[in-house]
Design a protein around this motif. Structure first.
Motif, PDB file in Angstrom:
ATOM      1  N   LYS A  91       0.809  -1.213   0.000  1.00 27.11           N
ATOM      2  CA  LYS A  91       0.000   0.000   0.000  1.00 27.11           C
ATOM      3  C   LYS A  91       0.840   1.260   0.000  1.00 27.11           C
ATOM      4  O   LYS A  91       0.328   2.353   0.163  1.00 27.11           O
ATOM      5  CB  LYS A  91      -0.910   0.006   1.215  1.00 27.11           C
ATOM      6  N   GLY A  92       2.131   1.065  -0.086  1.00 29.72           N
ATOM      7  CA  GLY A  92       2.984   2.241  -0.152  1.00 29.72           C
ATOM      8  C   GLY A  92       3.260   2.853   1.208  1.00 29.72           C
ATOM      9  O   GLY A  92       3.666   4.000   1.301  1.00 29.72           O
ATOM     10  N   THR A  93       3.025   2.110   2.264  1.00 31.04           N
ATOM     11  CA  THR A  93       3.423   2.636   3.569  1.00 31.04           C
ATOM     12  C   THR A  93       4.782   2.042   3.942  1.00 31.04           C
ATOM     13  O   THR A  93       5.212   1.042   3.359  1.00 31.04           O
ATOM     14  CB  THR A  93       2.403   2.280   4.672  1.00 31.04           C
ATOM     15  N   PHE A  94       5.420   2.659   4.899  1.00 28.29           N
ATOM     16  CA  PHE A  94       6.729   2.189   5.327  1.00 28.29           C
ATOM     17  C   PHE A  94       6.582   1.465   6.658  1.00 28.29           C
ATOM     18  O   PHE A  94       6.127   2.037   7.645  1.00 28.29           O
ATOM     19  CB  PHE A  94       7.704   3.372   5.450  1.00 28.29           C
ATOM     20  N   CYS A  95       6.973   0.227   6.609  1.00 31.36           N
ATOM     21  CA  CYS A  95       6.743  -0.651   7.752  1.00 31.36           C
ATOM     22  C   CYS A  95       8.059  -0.775   8.531  1.00 31.36           C
ATOM     23  O   CYS A  95       9.089  -1.119   7.957  1.00 31.36           O
ATOM     24  CB  CYS A  95       6.296  -1.985   7.180  1.00 31.36           C
ATOM     25  N   VAL A  96       8.022  -0.458   9.797  1.00 31.22           N
ATOM     26  CA  VAL A  96       9.244  -0.493  10.615  1.00 31.22           C
ATOM     27  C   VAL A  96       9.295  -1.826  11.349  1.00 31.22           C
ATOM     28  O   VAL A  96       8.390  -2.160  12.100  1.00 31.22           O
ATOM     29  CB  VAL A  96       9.245   0.666  11.644  1.00 31.22           C
ATOM     30  N   ARG A  97      10.336  -2.568  11.086  1.00 29.87           N
ATOM     31  CA  ARG A  97      10.460  -3.893  11.702  1.00 29.87           C
ATOM     32  C   ARG A  97      11.643  -3.894  12.662  1.00 29.87           C
ATOM     33  O   ARG A  97      12.734  -3.453  12.313  1.00 29.87           O
ATOM     34  CB  ARG A  97      10.680  -4.944  10.617  1.00 29.87           C
ATOM     35  N   VAL A  98      11.405  -4.396  13.829  1.00 28.11           N
ATOM     36  CA  VAL A  98      12.472  -4.353  14.839  1.00 28.11           C
ATOM     37  C   VAL A  98      12.517  -5.667  15.611  1.00 28.11           C
ATOM     38  O   VAL A  98      11.552  -6.416  15.618  1.00 28.11           O
ATOM     39  CB  VAL A  98      12.201  -3.216  15.866  1.00 28.11           C
ATOM     40  N   VAL A  99      13.626  -5.881  16.242  1.00 32.00           N
ATOM     41  CA  VAL A  99      13.699  -6.962  17.225  1.00 32.00           C
ATOM     42  C   VAL A  99      13.813  -6.298  18.579  1.00 32.00           C
ATOM     43  O   VAL A  99      14.673  -5.449  18.786  1.00 32.00           O
ATOM     44  CB  VAL A  99      14.922  -7.867  16.990  1.00 32.00           C
ATOM     45  N   GLU A 100      12.942  -6.641  19.458  1.00 29.26           N
ATOM     46  CA  GLU A 100      12.972  -6.029  20.785  1.00 29.26           C
ATOM     47  C   GLU A 100      14.063  -6.674  21.628  1.00 29.26           C
ATOM     48  O   GLU A 100      14.385  -7.852  21.435  1.00 29.26           O
ATOM     49  CB  GLU A 100      11.640  -6.264  21.491  1.00 29.26           C
ATOM     50  N   ARG A 101      14.545  -5.911  22.551  1.00 25.41           N
ATOM     51  CA  ARG A 101      15.528  -6.459  23.467  1.00 25.41           C
ATOM     52  C   ARG A 101      14.947  -7.688  24.155  1.00 25.41           C
ATOM     53  O   ARG A 101      13.810  -7.680  24.608  1.00 25.41           O
ATOM     54  CB  ARG A 101      15.885  -5.405  24.507  1.00 25.41           C
ATOM     55  N   GLY A 102      15.758  -8.730  24.198  1.00 27.05           N
ATOM     56  CA  GLY A 102      15.291  -9.961  24.839  1.00 27.05           C
ATOM     57  C   GLY A 102      14.482 -10.815  23.881  1.00 27.05           C
ATOM     58  O   GLY A 102      14.206 -11.966  24.149  1.00 27.05           O
ATOM     59  N   GLY A 103      14.125 -10.259  22.746  1.00 25.18           N
ATOM     60  CA  GLY A 103      13.320 -11.027  21.797  1.00 25.18           C
ATOM     61  C   GLY A 103      14.200 -11.614  20.717  1.00 25.18           C
ATOM     62  O   GLY A 103      15.376 -11.272  20.585  1.00 25.18           O
ATOM     63  N   THR A 104      13.636 -12.521  19.968  1.00 23.21           N
ATOM     64  CA  THR A 104      14.426 -13.107  18.896  1.00 23.21           C
ATOM     65  C   THR A 104      13.780 -12.873  17.543  1.00 23.21           C
ATOM     66  O   THR A 104      14.394 -13.064  16.525  1.00 23.21           O
ATOM     67  CB  THR A 104      14.565 -14.628  19.098  1.00 23.21           C
ATOM     68  N   ARG A 105      12.522 -12.482  17.573  1.00 25.39           N
ATOM     69  CA  ARG A 105      11.805 -12.351  16.301  1.00 25.39           C
ATOM     70  C   ARG A 105      11.540 -10.887  15.988  1.00 25.39           C
ATOM     71  O   ARG A 105      11.235 -10.113  16.872  1.00 25.39           O
ATOM     72  CB  ARG A 105      10.447 -13.032  16.380  1.00 25.39           C
ATOM     73  N   PRO A 106      11.638 -10.570  14.758  1.00 26.92           N
ATOM     74  CA  PRO A 106      11.295  -9.202  14.384  1.00 26.92           C
ATOM     75  C   PRO A 106       9.804  -8.951  14.487  1.00 26.92           C
ATOM     76  O   PRO A 106       9.009  -9.881  14.295  1.00 26.92           O
ATOM     77  CB  PRO A 106      11.744  -9.104  12.927  1.00 26.92           C
ATOM     78  N   LYS A 107       9.480  -7.744  14.798  1.00 29.94           N
ATOM     79  CA  LYS A 107       8.073  -7.384  14.934  1.00 29.94           C
ATOM     80  C   LYS A 107       7.823  -6.096  14.164  1.00 29.94           C
ATOM     81  O   LYS A 107       8.728  -5.291  14.008  1.00 29.94           O
ATOM     82  CB  LYS A 107       7.736  -7.109  16.402  1.00 29.94           C
ATOM     83  N   THR A 108       6.588  -5.931  13.784  1.00 30.60           N
ATOM     84  CA  THR A 108       6.240  -4.666  13.161  1.00 30.60           C
ATOM     85  C   THR A 108       6.026  -3.644  14.257  1.00 30.60           C
ATOM     86  O   THR A 108       5.175  -3.825  15.120  1.00 30.60           O
ATOM     87  CB  THR A 108       4.965  -4.813  12.322  1.00 30.60           C
ATOM     88  N   LEU A 109       6.816  -2.606  14.235  1.00 29.53           N
ATOM     89  CA  LEU A 109       6.682  -1.589  15.271  1.00 29.53           C
ATOM     90  C   LEU A 109       5.620  -0.569  14.880  1.00 29.53           C
ATOM     91  O   LEU A 109       4.762  -0.211  15.670  1.00 29.53           O
ATOM     92  CB  LEU A 109       8.024  -0.878  15.459  1.00 29.53           C
ATOM     93  N   SER A 110       5.684  -0.111  13.667  1.00 32.32           N
ATOM     94  CA  SER A 110       4.723   0.914  13.240  1.00 32.32           C
ATOM     95  C   SER A 110       4.781   1.036  11.725  1.00 32.32           C
ATOM     96  O   SER A 110       5.676   0.503  11.073  1.00 32.32           O
ATOM     97  CB  SER A 110       5.062   2.246  13.893  1.00 32.32           C
TER      98      SER A 110
END
Ligand SMILES: O=C(O)CCC(=O)C(=O)O
Ligand SMILES: [Fe+2]
Length: 742
Positions: free
Chosen positions: A214-233
């Motif tokens: 859709k033309g949006t910019f998806c921010v993917r991060v790994v949180e501290r202590g986590g192992t999987r990337p997540k969509t932040l915003s």
């Protein structure tokens, strides 16, 4: 459509197979398409956590990726913001082998969630992503299979297309109707397949920013202590996405330091930094060693993470966005800012009809707001959290450690005229409210705290509610209750002039049956506003904070991507407050105001034991007063350009000059403001000061396709839509309604 068919950078977009263009296709079309072999080899390799069609109820859900899909009836009208179906591929939950065929509990059982993404390593050690396709046994035709709850593994495949085909093929073989398939499993266009946006900005496989269909910019991060990337915003513009990513990284860094357990340090941060080290090499490397005193005690150096938006990356991102939107038949929106109205500092008194409840709107600039929001002493656990676990820090910092900025805020309260005689606070409580976290109704004890409670809202708007106090039927509380019991609110019109939601609301359940607590007055407390509660607002009503949804992307600042509201509750503890009042009374024996305040405070017992003066009693409180009296910090102020009011200390409210704070965003193009199309006028009210306002339903939608929220506008702003106003007035005339409520 599955956009992975052609990489947009490879040329205009374009390789969207015709067969994918429609949202729903017949099973036959899909199966036939696949037989002809046309698409499967073009299927995407990367899939995302949620479809961007999602309207997650909570950005925490986005971050955690863990909220099960809420099913909506197809017939539900879609005008209101709704939670839409999640993408079929669920990054969060590759089911470990030992859970593959459990007793069914706890696993997602609906729709396309039966396809899970699974990282796998090939013979060269490269991580690739494969898809595991599960089929619910309960849907199997075989009676024996149905008796064993859980899942049947259909297979592991590499492309989304293959996964959908496999799933659908089985469902069809098991007797699913075409309709069922259409509803739940068939359409691969539910699956989002996007790419990392540009090599300049590309994280490793997992973290960074990528662009959605859709033309949006998806921010993917790994949180501290986590192992999987997540969509932040998700963001409409690349700068905001970069800002959100960097803010998150800073937060992770802070958390890394804050941790006392060596083993936790830099857990996932390391992963992040590793991935960034590969993308911003050389002198331009934005990964820098921190200052000495910024370093962790571990051997690991402090690393400042910063994803840098180079001009070429921005250009590429924008080009891709244009291509994406064009492929969807949408013109790229102009790079002007989303709707932000000019805000003007303003004080409203006795709001909601509650004596002693006053609000100062736009007390200071966004720059001050951000400084307070990220203040390390006040919010030591980092930028924003999506859970309530670190909600509150009772910063009984003590006067000696009181941050200078709290002294500055106290002076804003005085200088603006909001509470000119505010006693210097000796206590601050900092709290974080992620979306959907509230604070139950309560009283701020008059025995523990002095005359006035000051509340500062940062980062996101909040809703403060007031409800009758179950322990006391005094004053307004009693009147509210009686009004509710009699269902007669004639004396309590919607509180004009505050905000649109500052109105009678049904707190919980029905008006009368659930007793006095079922009614509440609500007051919107926007970012950068400061409220004070004194007198009846303290004693006759309980107050609390409503749990609210995340603010829209447009209203949440990029530095607060999760939409967390933070508040500072600034108070003087009663022993110290009394000592100060007594001192003032001694110094100004003729000042009736002071003696009145003292008398009023004397009507409450002083709970020494519940304060930090528990051990030292009166003497301690007097010492604190003396400390404040000679402490230069109490005279600190924000710069005049940073506050909404300019005044001489001690000036009366009338002497205050109101300064127009203009949103930083709002720069050059003021005309933009007027370009908002008016759909219709849906309400009218007359304020305390005689100003007439109309409630405007705006045309168009926000970045997420939701209609704009109607807003109250002064008549003078509506000159360009007189027709709509007249139409409304005519309608009101016909309906013979009173001016107030029509
Ligand atoms: O978050 C707020 O503004 C309210 C806090 C509050 O009521 C309290 O700290 O007692
Ligand atoms: Fe409170």
């Amino acid at each position: 459509m599955c956009s992975g068919t052609t990489h947009p950078l490879a040329g205009p977009l374009l390789g969207v197979p015709d067969g994918y263009a429609k949202k729903h296709k017949s099973l036959k079309e899909i199966i036939d398409g696949s037989r002809s072999g046309g698409d499967s080899d073009k299927a995407p390799e990367l899939v995302d956590l949620v479809s961007e069609d999602d309207e997650p109820s909570d950005p925490a859900d986005v971050a955690a990726g863990c909220s099960p899909p809420k099913r909506r009836s197809r017939s539900t009208p879609s005008a209101a913001p709704v939670f839409r179906k999640r993408s079929c591929v669920n990054f969060r939950a590759p089911i470990p082998d030992d859970r593959e065929e459990p007793d069914g509990a706890g696993l997602p059982v609906e729709g396309l969630e039966h396809i899970f993404e699974l990282p796998d390593t090939d013979s060269d050690g490269n991580v690739k992503h494969v898809l595991r396709v599960l089929f619910p046994r309960e849907k199997m035709g075989d009676e024996a299979a149905r008796r064993r709850p859980g899942y049947h593994r259909l297979g592991i495949v590499e492309t989304v297309w293959d996964a959908v085909r496999l799933y659908n093929g089985t469902a069809r073989a098991e007797g699913a109707t075409e309709q069922e398939l259409l509803e739940e499993h068939l359409d691969p266009s539910h699956i989002k397949c996007d790419e990392w946006i540009h090599s300049d900005l590309q994280g490793a496989h997992e973290t960074g920013i990528r662009m959605t269909r859709k033309g949006t910019f998806c921010v993917r991060v790994v949180e501290r202590g986590g192992t999987r990337p997540k969509t932040l915003s998700r963001h409409n513009d690349i700068e905001a996405a970069v800002e959100a990513f960097n803010a998150h990284s800073r937060e992770q860094l802070v958390l890394g330091y804050a941790s006392t357990r060596e083993s936790q340090k830099f857990g996932s941060l390391k992963k992040l930094t590793d991935s960034f080290a590969t993308i911003l090499p050389g002198d331009d490397n934005a990964l820098k060693l921190g200052e000495d005193d910024d370093r962790s005690p571990s051997t690991e150096p402090s690393i400042k993470l910063k994803l840098k938006l180079t001009p070429s990356a921005r250009e590429a991102a924008e080009r891709m966005r244009t291509v994406r939107l064009a492929a969807r038949g949408e013109a790229p929106p102009p790079r002007t800012k989303t709707k932000t109205r000019k805000r003007t500092p303003e004080i409203r008194r006795n709001v909601c009809g509650i004596k002693g409840l006053h609000v100062l709107y736009e007390a200071f600039t966004e720059d001050v707001e951000r400084t307070l929001f990220t203040h390390k002493k006040l919010f030591p656990f980092g930028a924003t959290r999506s859970t309530a676990s670190e909600k509150r820090i009772d910063s009984t910092l003590g006067l000696a450690q009181m941050p200078d900025d709290i002294m500055r805020v106290a002076n804003v309260v005085r200088d603006s005229g909001l509470e000119p005689t505010l006693i210097t606070p000796d206590h601050v409580l900092s709290q974080s409210y992620p979306p959907r976290v509230g604070f139950m109704s309560h009283l701020d004890s008059s025995e523990r705290w002095g005359e006035v409670v000051v509340g500062v809202s940062l980062g996101a708007d909040g809703v403060l509610f007031f409800t009758p106090n179950c322990r006391s039927d005094r004053g307004i509380g009693n009147r509210i209750r009686n009004a509710a019991l009699e269902n007669d609110f004639a004396d309590y019109p919607t509180e004009s002039g505050v905000t649109e939601s500052d109105s009678w609301r049904n707190g919980r359940g029905s008006r009368v049956n659930k007793g006095q607590k079922s009614w509440a007055l609500e007051l919107e407390i926007p970012r950068r506003s400061v409220y004070v509660m004194s007198g009846a607002a303290r004693t006759d009503l309980e107050h609390g904070i409503r749990a609210v949804k995340a603010p829209s992307q447009e209203s949440a600042p990029a530095w607060n991507p999760l939409g967390v509201r933070r508040s500072l509750t600034i108070r003087a503890q009663k022993p110290y407050s009394d000592a100060t009042l007594e001192h003032l009374a001694r110094e100004n024996p003729r000042d009736k105001g002071v003696s009145q305040r003292l008398r009023s405070q004397m009507s409450f017992k002083t709970a020494f034991e519940a304060t930090t003066y528990g051990n030292t009693g009166r003497a301690g409180a007097e010492q604190a007063r003396a400390f404040v009296a000679k402490n230069a910090a109490t005279r600190l102020r924000f710069e005049p350009s940073q506050v909404g009011f300019a005044t001489e200390p001690g000036a009366k409210e009338d002497d205050v000059i109101r300064i127009e704070l203009v949103d930083e965003d709002e720069d050059e193009d003021d005309e933009d403001e007027d370009e908002w199309g008016v759909d219709e006028i849906v309400g009218k009210r007359v304020l305390e000061d005689g100003e007439t306002q109309y409630k405007v339903a705006w045309s168009g939608t926000d970045g997420r396709g939701r209609p704009w929220k109607p807003s109250w506008e002064p008549e003078s702003n509506l000159t360009s839509c007189r027709e709509a106003v007249e139409k409304y007035e005519t309608m009101c005339g016909v309906m013979k309604r009173s001016e107030y409520y029509c």
